[in-house]
Each structure stands twice: as C-alpha cells, then as structure tokens.
Motif scaffolding. Sequence first.
Motif, short mmCIF file in Angstrom:
data_model
loop_
_atom_site.label_atom_id
_atom_site.label_comp_id
_atom_site.label_asym_id
_atom_site.label_seq_id
_atom_site.Cartn_x
_atom_site.Cartn_y
_atom_site.Cartn_z
N LYS A 1 1.70 3.17 6.82
CA LYS A 1 2.04 3.80 7.98
C LYS A 1 2.13 5.47 7.49
O LYS A 1 3.22 5.56 6.80
N GLY A 2 1.11 6.05 7.96
CA GLY A 2 1.33 7.48 7.52
C GLY A 2 1.17 7.51 5.97
O GLY A 2 0.40 6.94 5.44
N SER A 3 2.21 8.11 5.33
CA SER A 3 2.15 8.08 3.83
C SER A 3 3.15 7.33 3.36
O SER A 3 3.54 7.12 2.21
N ILE A 4 3.69 6.37 4.20
CA ILE A 4 4.54 5.29 3.62
C ILE A 4 4.05 4.10 3.45
O ILE A 4 3.21 3.46 4.03
N ARG A 5 4.27 3.32 2.41
CA ARG A 5 3.81 2.23 1.97
C ARG A 5 5.10 1.15 1.61
O ARG A 5 6.15 1.62 1.17
N THR A 6 4.99 0.07 2.16
CA THR A 6 6.19 -0.72 2.39
C THR A 6 5.82 -1.79 1.15
O THR A 6 4.61 -2.42 0.95
N GLY A 7 6.79 -2.40 0.37
CA GLY A 7 6.65 -3.23 -0.65
C GLY A 7 7.90 -4.25 -0.57
O GLY A 7 9.21 -3.92 -0.24
N VAL A 8 7.82 -5.32 -1.41
CA VAL A 8 9.03 -6.48 -1.30
C VAL A 8 8.95 -6.66 -3.03
O VAL A 8 7.98 -6.63 -3.76
N PRO B 1 -0.47 -8.71 -2.07
CA PRO B 1 -0.54 -7.94 -3.45
C PRO B 1 -0.16 -6.74 -3.58
O PRO B 1 -0.28 -5.82 -2.93
N PRO B 2 0.10 -6.24 -4.97
CA PRO B 2 0.68 -4.98 -5.24
C PRO B 2 -0.46 -3.85 -4.90
O PRO B 2 -1.48 -3.95 -5.30
N GLY B 3 0.05 -2.93 -3.94
CA GLY B 3 -0.57 -1.61 -3.73
C GLY B 3 -1.45 -2.03 -2.52
O GLY B 3 -2.28 -1.18 -1.87
N LYS B 4 -1.48 -3.32 -1.87
CA LYS B 4 -2.45 -3.62 -0.99
C LYS B 4 -1.93 -3.69 0.68
O LYS B 4 -2.47 -4.34 1.50
N GLY B 5 -0.65 -3.37 0.84
CA GLY B 5 -0.13 -3.33 1.77
C GLY B 5 -0.60 -2.44 3.01
O GLY B 5 -1.53 -1.44 2.62
N LYS B 6 -0.15 -2.71 4.24
CA LYS B 6 -0.50 -1.74 5.26
C LYS B 6 -0.21 -0.41 5.18
O LYS B 6 1.17 -0.28 4.76
#
Lengths: 716, 329
Positions: free
Chosen positions: A400-407, A393-398
């Motif tokens: 990693k540091g300050s990196i957010r991954t999305g699709v 769901p939007p904004g709920k990914g894991k």
Amino acid sequence: MAFSWPKETHVVGKKIKRLDGPMKTSGRAAYSYDIIRPNQQFGVLLGSPHAHAKIKSVDTTAAEKMPGVSAVYVVKKPGEEIVYAGDPVVAIAADTEAHAYDALYAIKAEYEVLGHAVTMAASEKEGAPKVTEKDDNVLKGKAHQVGDVDKALADAAAKIEGTYSLPEISHSCLESHGLVAEWNGDKLRVWCSTQATQNVAADLAKEFKIPATNVKCITHYMGGGFGSKFNAGVEGAIGANLAKIAGKPVRLMLDRREEHSAGIRPSADATVTAAADADGVLVAFRAVQKGSPGIGSSANFPLPYVYENIPNIDTRMDSVRCNFHMTRAYRAPGHPQGCFVMESVMDDLAAKLNLDPLEMRRKNLPKGQIGEIYEKELAIGSEMFKWKEKYHPPGKGKAKGSIRTGVGVSFHKWGGGGVPIDQVLCEIHEDGSVLMQSSTQDLGTGNRTVLAIVAAETFGLLPDQIHAEVGESDWAKSHGSGGSTTCPSTAPASLVAATQARDALFAKVAPHLEAKPEELVAVDGKIMVKGTTKSLSWVDACRKLGGEKISVLGKLSLGILRDLSSQGAGGCQFAEVEVDIETGEVRVKEVVAVQDCGLIINKLACESQVAGGVVMAVNAAVLEERVLDQATGRMLNADMEFYKLGMLEDMPRIKVHMFDDPISTSRGVIGIGEPPTISTLAAIGNAIFNATGVRVPRAPFTPRNVLPALLKGGVA
Amino acid sequence: MISAFTYKSPTTLKDAIASLASEPGKSEVLAGGSDLLALMKDRIATPEVVVNIKSIPNLSGINVAGGKIQIGANTTLTDLIEHAAVKKNLPALVSAARDLGSTQIRNVATVGGNLCQRNRDWYFRNGLNPEVKEELQYSSIFPMEGQVYVHPSTLAPVLIAYGASVTVASGVDAAGKEKTREIPVEKLFQVSDLKGKREVVLAPNEIIVSVNVPVVDGVKAAEIEVRERQSHDWPLVQAAAALTVDASGTITKANVVLGHVAPVPVRASAAEKLLVGKKLDANLATQAGKAASEGAKTTPKNEYKTALVEVAVKRALLGAVGNEYWKGA
C-alpha cells in the motif's frame, strides 16, 4: 495442615480494581519523592566526569562554607578507583536544592585519568586498557556442547547463519532510585523506592554496623523498579550517610541522568549457525554469544531458548566488561535477548523451508504439560490475531504505497514459582475489620490488592472490606520482588494466614450457632452452618470474639507452596507491523499476547501486567538505545528527550488473553511480572522480516538500523 | 540546577532591549522557556539576567493584511495551528507546528523562540567537545565550518520555503523609539561556534517582533518529516517544498529547503534548478531528491540520512501537488 485453592471462587480470578488505585490516580499516594520530614535536606551527588580514573585529591573546603550546606560526604578518597562516568565522588546535603547544587559546583576534584573502554569492540581489542584493576576485560564462559554440530550442519536440509544483536537499555523507572533517610540516635528510618524493603534495611544495618532491629525501611508506594532496586545501592548508603552527618533527614533521589547511568540491561550479541531437517525440526544450533555487563561479571542470556530439545548444540557465552555501572537485573534477565535471537533464527529457517512460522513452532515446541499449554495458546492467539488471514510468505504481502505489512510470532518461558520465606499477618477484630499485613512491597503490580483478594475469598467478604498493608520492613517477613515470585509467595502466605484466622473464628463462633467448627462456612458476608439456614453476619460473628482479636502469622513451607504454587509459565505473542520501505520507519499496529500464569488471582491486574510488559518491550523494539560517548565514556542521551520511550501515539493496539485453561490453573499461582515482556521484541522483529523479506539484525528498529538492511536486501 | 540570576519583566519593547546585555551569554530572552530553562538547568546557559518578554503587549497574535500573514513572535504554536487564515493559506507551516514537541510544549513554546532556540546536539547539551565525535547518528550530513550539529527548528525550513521574513527590534533611536530591521528567514541563521556565536545572526540585545509570511496565490507547499517517534520527537530529516505552478502545469518557481541535515536550514539549490521550467511527475521528484542529497559528507552512523533526504524531498514535492503516493491513497 494442607492448604488448597478453592474450586469455586467469588473473588479470586475475577477482575478486581486495585484498592490503592484512587490513592495513586488522585495523587494522594506518597512515594519516596513525596516524603517531607521536618528540616529535610536535599542531597545531591558529584559524579566523576571520567569513565576510568583514580582520585588524586578532593577539596571540599569551599563547598563546606557555602550557604545552607549541612553535610559533605566524600564517597571516594584519594587513591580510590573510578570505574564509570558518573561514579559518585562526593555527596552534599543542603537546606535547598539550589544551595546543594551551588556547593556541588564548588568542589574541586582532581583525577588521574586512566584508559577506558565503553563498547565491547573497544574493550576486546588487542592492547585495550583494563576497565578495572580487578579482573580481565573479557570473562570467558564455558562451552556447552551436545552431539556433533558440524556433522548435523553438513547433512541438514536447511541452514542459516546470522548475527543478531541488542543494545544496552535503561530501566527508565518513572520514579528514580533513592530515599529519604532520618536518624534518631542510632536508629535509622528510610523511605526508599525499592522492590525489597527487607534487603534495604539489612544493607543499611550492615553499612552502619547497627542491629537489624534499628533500621526500618518504608515503601508504601513506589514508582517502578523492573529489577533495578533490589538493594540500598550506592545511593542508599550515601543518603543515609549524609543524614547522619547533617543530623537532619536527607532526601537523595537520583536525577534522570543518574538513574539512566545506574545499571542497565546488558547488550547482547550472538552469531548463530542453525539447521533444521526438511520438516522444520531443529537439528543443530551453534551460538557464539557475548554481551557487556559493564563492570559487572555476567551478561548471560539463554540459548537455545524455548525450543531446546535439539540433538546437536554448541554454545559459548563471553561477558565483555566495559566502563559503565554494572548491569542491574532488568525484567526477565537474559530472556528477551535469548528470545530475540532464537525466534529470529526460527523464522529465518522457516523462510528457507517455505514453512509457515506457526508450523515451524509446532514442530519444535517442548513436549509435556508446558507443550500442551503452548499448543493451546498458539491456537487461541492465532485465532485472536487472525494469523491465517494476515500471514503471507516473507516480503510477499500486498503493498500500500510504500507501506508493507507483516506479522510475526514468538514464544517465551519463565519460572515464577513462590519462595517459602514470605509471611502475612492476618488479624480479625471484634468490630469485623480485617487486617492483612506484610513487609512485602507493591512494585506496581497490585500486590497490596492480592492480600485483600485472598482474605476476601476466605472470609466470604469483598476486597474493599479488607484493610491490606504492605511496605514496612519490620512487618511480617518477605523477600525481594524479583523473578515474578511475589504473588506466588504472598498469595499462598495470605491463604495460610486467612484460613487459620478463619478457623480460629469458626472455633469461637461455632457454639453460638450450635454447630461444630468444621460445619461452618464463610460466604456472602456471613458465617453459616453448612446445609442449613443458620447463620450470623460477618460482623455479628466477629462480635463473639468478646474483646479478643484473632492474630495469625501465616507461614509457608516447601510442602504448602507445592500445593499452592508452581514454576514454569509459558506465553506467546503475535505482532503486526507496517514498514515504510522508503524510509525504514516501523509502526507497530497490533500485539496479541496470550499468557499463562497458573491460577489467576486478579485478572484485571494480570491483564495490566501483560499490557505493561508489551509496552515496555515495544519501546525496546523500536526506540531504546543507551548511547555512551567513546571518547569521554559519558552517556550522551541521559534524558527523556533522546533516550526515547514511546507515548500513546507510538503504541499498538494491545489485546491480552489470560490463559485460564484448567491445565494451567490447576498448578496454583505462578508469577507474571516478567514473562509478558519477553516475546514482544522478537515478534516485532519477525513481523518486519515478514513485511519486507529482510532480516533487520539489530534493534532498535529505527530507520538507522532498518533502512540500511532494506537497502542491502534490495527492498528500499 | 539553575544558577542564580536577575529576573526582569519589562512591559515595553524599549525596556526589554535596554535590559539585554550586548555581550553574548550575559542575558537571555525568556518567552515560552521550553528551551531556555533546560539550557539553564544543565548550566549550558548561565545568564546573569533573564528578560521575560511575555508582559510586552502586541508581541503575540496573528494579523492578516496586505497579502501577508504577520505572526507575533510571542504567538504560541497552539495558537498558530488553530488560526483559520494560517490553516487556509499555510498548510505546510501548520503541518510542521502540529508535529512539533508535545501538547504541553506547543502551549507555551512561541514562534519567535522556535527560530531562536539552540541546537539539540548531544555533545553541546552535555557540555562536551571531544576531539573525535563518534555518536553522530542524528548529526549533520552537510557539516559547515567544522560543526556537525543540525539546526533544530522545523518551522524555519517551511518559513524559508514560503519566503517569509522576520521583523527584529534592534536598539532605540534618538527619539527614544525602537528601531526595527527586516531579515529574510533564510538569512536569519549562521553556523554557531557553540560559544559566543549563536545559531541566529541577531545581536544579543535584539528581539524578534514578528514573522511575516507572504500569501501568494497558486503556491503549493508541503512539509515532510521522517521520525523515530510519532509523538514528541525531532525529525531525522525534514524537507519543505513550495512550488509555483502555471496554468500549463509548469513549475515557475521552486523553493526546496532541508531541515535537520546541516547546522542551518539549507536550500536544496540543485533540486530547485532541476525543477524550474518542468512539469512535476514522480520521475522528476525522484531526480530532485537525488540532487538534494548530493555532496553529503556522512559517517557510518548517519549515512542513512542521505537516503532519507532523497525520499523526504520527493515526498514534499509530490505532496505539495496532492500526490501522497507513499500512503497508497
């Protein structure tokens, strides 16, 4: 006579290397820029420094006396209106580039400076200066209304409101616009970087009031057009005028600043209110749209897009004119803009309903044949992309540091049917050599190879056994390469020409094989009698022509085209991004593109087209923006340093799947030039939303646009 | 297109200095040419004389001696990046040089040229100077003397953090030998008026001979750039930090320098003061970042750069002590 594509193929649809690949990669291919004629002069342009003005006076006396100057052509005379900064005022030709520029600096032009507006906000403002003497600044579009949007909004389960916008961007053709022009009496020959050899010839014939037969446009190779090179254009007419005055050939190619200023993709801005029911089915869509076409008349982009079967619709589009060169068509005109707005709305609504974006699409994709294609593409693409594993769901990914991954995902559509104008000449010579020839041009898509592939298929030969020629306006008729209509026209015309030529050959050869013509087939380099071992090699068969050659002009009709080509390509793309939420930096990691183009002629070229479309749109998504200075109206980033295009390090992994399900391929050839560049930006925008939970409403997705959105959304 | 000029290619420093005019703009020094030629093509620079200094021996190459790394002004960025002693002792300088331009540019651009290059401001490069400059997205958030351009050098902030100086050849003495003077890199820059007054304090007939970087044991340094492109781009904001830390982990000396935020590379003095005498942790680094961004004067177009300064400083500090938290490593 009816024509149809063969069911079994040995060349069509395979991965075929371009016949002109070695010419291009080795640098032997001569582009317009590379043409050097005897005594060729260098043409240069003096552009107006003002965005809106009237010419008071132009004094070229000093320039005319400068060393090496062979032609001075005043483009704008006293009293004439200048409507954008860079609008050509005077052109000079000289024996060297240095002499030409020295003379250019010696021209004295005086202007009556008029008020200008180079942004929509400035142009729309109460009391804004008129951007041109003709027409109002704001050209109001007609409202499109269906049902009752207000009522549907009031009753809907989920509703969103948002403003989404895209800036003006430049084509940035690797080879800029322009030509080499050479007169011989009242005959004009030009080597022009164009995507329409016949338009250029016709435009110039008109400009000089000479018969069409007196003008020849040659474009054997060209370095990209993307919609910006359909006509001779102001640069073409000026170049030919300079050559006429000089009495010598003149090369006039725009420099990068001029290329960036000569027509761009319009900006787009849409304020949308949209609603869906609890299942995610769209029930209402309202959009107030605008965009700037420069001094042109339309910046239209389609809304709603792809998901158009909405019971309540209310849209209106205004075009806000500004003092910059009228927009030129840009790969898939209007579609990337409409797609970005629509697909953003889809994900914003899906988020409200806690729906997976794929589910949201399934609920709203069109029905019928194209709907089936979309469904299958969605299944293939989501599997290749591993959507199930990657989606959250939007904004709920894991983190990693300050990196957010999305699709993110996006769907697009395009027409891309053939045009019944094109013709191809097919010649079979006694020595077995085969010529396929048309005035059509290779915009960079592999069109030359298309002619060879279809001929090779028909004759049982290989593509490199065919001599294919394109790009001279007095060869067999063609039309401009736009709207993804080239391959769906030239491939059918090639099939008609080759089939008729083959049948003529069969008629000649049949007696030698003691068979009837209709019993013959051309396979594996041989002419064979069906069901027997009786055969002649291709070359031996051609020898039976006995001093003649077969020469057939393959022509199209609407009926023939209906059997060999269709309208309506569908595709979808998936994007994965990494967003640094502290800096707003966006890296596009992967794009999966699934694309339908009906019957595939050359799979390798199609895959390249798709990858190229993705690359172009990744740039539009994360880097590109044309910036005009409001005070002077001049373009500030008219170079490749600050008009930023990505290089290898900036590009994602690109995975391409050519959709070749019979449901699609049975429709015949559909063009593929535009569709693959439509969805990418929208998918990347949605992936950023998925990564951060924040909608970035404006591209390019650089820290300047991303970070403020993240700060506002409480993420950064 | 370049206007006509006289080309000189002296083989001694003395002749090179003599070939240069004392008035600004009349002559230009040509080293790698990656900046000068573009300026000349756009007729922003229209020198009568161009003096090539690449034929002068001993202006390139790197020497390590007496606790210093001496980098010849004509050393290309590629040679700088590949030098073993530079890699070992000046990792933050390598980081900046490696991220600079493209391979082709790094192969020709020189260390001296990088310090002497002119700014990349859109208005300056387009020969425009309107009363109101609106398009300031890449511009200064600490404007100085009415100028809004940013200093382009990404080596300078790192060199300042490392406490480097330049040796400058300035004129010839009575014996016919060239005179030299030493300038700390920190003092090398001034605010250009975009006319005769350049971005560097050098006279038009002075030439940088070398850049001298002290090698101090225990100095930990890092350099951070926030960029739009990974390839070939200028930073939106750059921060360089060099920390001296004692055995107890206490910071005894802090050099924090910002690039691409002002017409000169600027020291973040408030951040430096905050750091000295304390032990570095994420909290202190965050505070230092905030301190570094204080006093910014922004417009709606470059407001975002203030937040980037905070992050870049925080990362440079933590990165210097090996905490690359942002990578999640």
